[in-house]
Write an enzyme that holds these catalytic residues in place. Structure first.
Site, PDB file in Angstrom:
ATOM      1  N   SER A  57      -5.637  -3.187   2.151  1.00 33.90           N
ATOM      2  CA  SER A  57      -4.300  -2.596   2.239  1.00 33.90           C
ATOM      3  C   SER A  57      -4.397  -1.076   2.336  1.00 33.90           C
ATOM      4  O   SER A  57      -5.383  -0.473   1.883  1.00 33.90           O
ATOM      5  CB  SER A  57      -3.482  -2.973   1.001  1.00 33.90           C
ATOM      6  OG  SER A  57      -2.305  -2.207   0.896  1.00 33.90           O
TER       7      SER A  57
ATOM      8  N   TYR B 224      -2.734  -4.054  -8.205  1.00 24.17           N
ATOM      9  CA  TYR B 224      -2.831  -4.519  -6.814  1.00 24.17           C
ATOM     10  C   TYR B 224      -3.697  -3.573  -5.990  1.00 24.17           C
ATOM     11  O   TYR B 224      -4.621  -4.006  -5.283  1.00 24.17           O
ATOM     12  CB  TYR B 224      -1.429  -4.616  -6.219  1.00 24.17           C
ATOM     13  CG  TYR B 224      -1.380  -4.927  -4.740  1.00 24.17           C
ATOM     14  CD1 TYR B 224      -1.476  -6.237  -4.286  1.00 24.17           C
ATOM     15  CD2 TYR B 224      -1.216  -3.916  -3.800  1.00 24.17           C
ATOM     16  CE1 TYR B 224      -1.421  -6.533  -2.933  1.00 24.17           C
ATOM     17  CE2 TYR B 224      -1.160  -4.196  -2.447  1.00 24.17           C
ATOM     18  CZ  TYR B 224      -1.260  -5.505  -2.012  1.00 24.17           C
ATOM     19  OH  TYR B 224      -1.202  -5.786  -0.651  1.00 24.17           O
TER      20      TYR B 224
END
Length: 284
Positions: free
Chosen positions: A176, A189
């Protein structure tokens, strides 16, 4: 002030349902010009029921691959993905289960090989995220769940798939943009996504001697079920407004990166990360 890019909406269940989104993400790859780059191969894709995973599954089918999609419990979304794959004349096996469970990961790989006789591509894509305003709000339960789903699962699935991927297999991991720029509300995350970058680079060096290429994709703000399932209505409505293109990306715009890394076009690449992120310059 961030601009509105989407209708206000929220979902209460992770990792979210594509069927409940307005507008629906563009993930059917309708305008994708296939060239048979994966003809006769088999791919296993986690999180393949919706969003980026669905778009990758359909793109791979268009390129000639049979597809195994692994999902948590989003049966309606998974059935739609299977319909789209089968509409391209390819076979699709949908498997429901928790990839944080090592035993399930082994069974998923076994089912894939039993169904299609081979496994050529592993796409480690599924993830969950739980925003918190402070590190003090992240419980041990949340921390363990986030790491188990987002990075431990990649070890489990890769270990199970590795013997079948030798001599030509490819692994594509989803990291990401948060691995590179950070995210104050997604500490755990973003940490798993950073771990995925390190995992990709390290595994790529270890796997080359077995003929396996390992790369990753680091999407920016893409319109997937994870967004309304993670954020409140206001933040969801502003998704993608901070990147140079001033909009969220669509899964259809990300899936070609996964095709490239899975086919021979990227034969001289391993340990690399592609960045479909709306124009944000990321060093790494």
């Amino acid at each position: 002030m961030p601009e509105q890019t989407l209708p206000r909406q929220h979902q209460d269940h992770q990792p979210g349902s594509e069927a409940a989104m307005t507008p629906r993400p563009q993930s059917a790859m309708r305008d994708y010009p296939a060239a048979g780059k994966l003809r006769g191969q088999t791919a296993l894709i986690t999180g393949g029921d919706s969003g980026i995973g669905r778009a990758v599954a359909v793109a791979y089918a268009k390129e000639g691959a049979d597809v195994v999609i692994v999902y948590l419990d989003e049966t309606q979304d998974a059935q739609e993905t299977r319909r789209l794959v089968e509409a391209e004349g390819r076979r699709c096996l949908a498997l429901a289960g928790d990839i944080a469970d090592q035993a399930f990961c082994r069974k998923a790989v076994e089912h894939a090989v039993e169904a299609f006789g081979r496994l050529d591509i592993l796409v480690n894509n599924a993830a969950q995220q739980y925003p918190q305003d402070s590190i003090l709000d992240i419980t041990r339960q949340q921390l363990e769940k986030t790491f188990a789903t987002n990075i431990f699962s990649m070890f489990y699935l890769t270990q199970a798939a590795y013997p079948y991927l030798k001599n030509g297999g490819r692994i594509v991991n989803t990291t990401s943009i948060t691995a590179y720029r950070g995210s104050p509300q997604l500490l755990d995350y973003a940490s798993t996504k950073g771990a995925i970058v390190a995992f990709t680079r390290s595994l790529s060096q270890a796997a080359l001697e077995d003929g396996i290429r390992v790369n990753a994709v680091a999407p920016g703000p893409i319109w997937t079920p994870l967004i309304p399932a993670s954020f409140d209505e206001e933040r969801t409505s502003q998704h993608g407004s901070s990147v140079p293109m001033k909009r969220p990306g669509q899964p259809d715009e990300v899936a070609p990166s996964y095709v490239f890394l899975a086919c021979d076009d990227s034969s001289y690449m391993s340990g690399q990360v592609l960045h479909p992120n709306g124009g944000e310059v990321i060093n790494g």
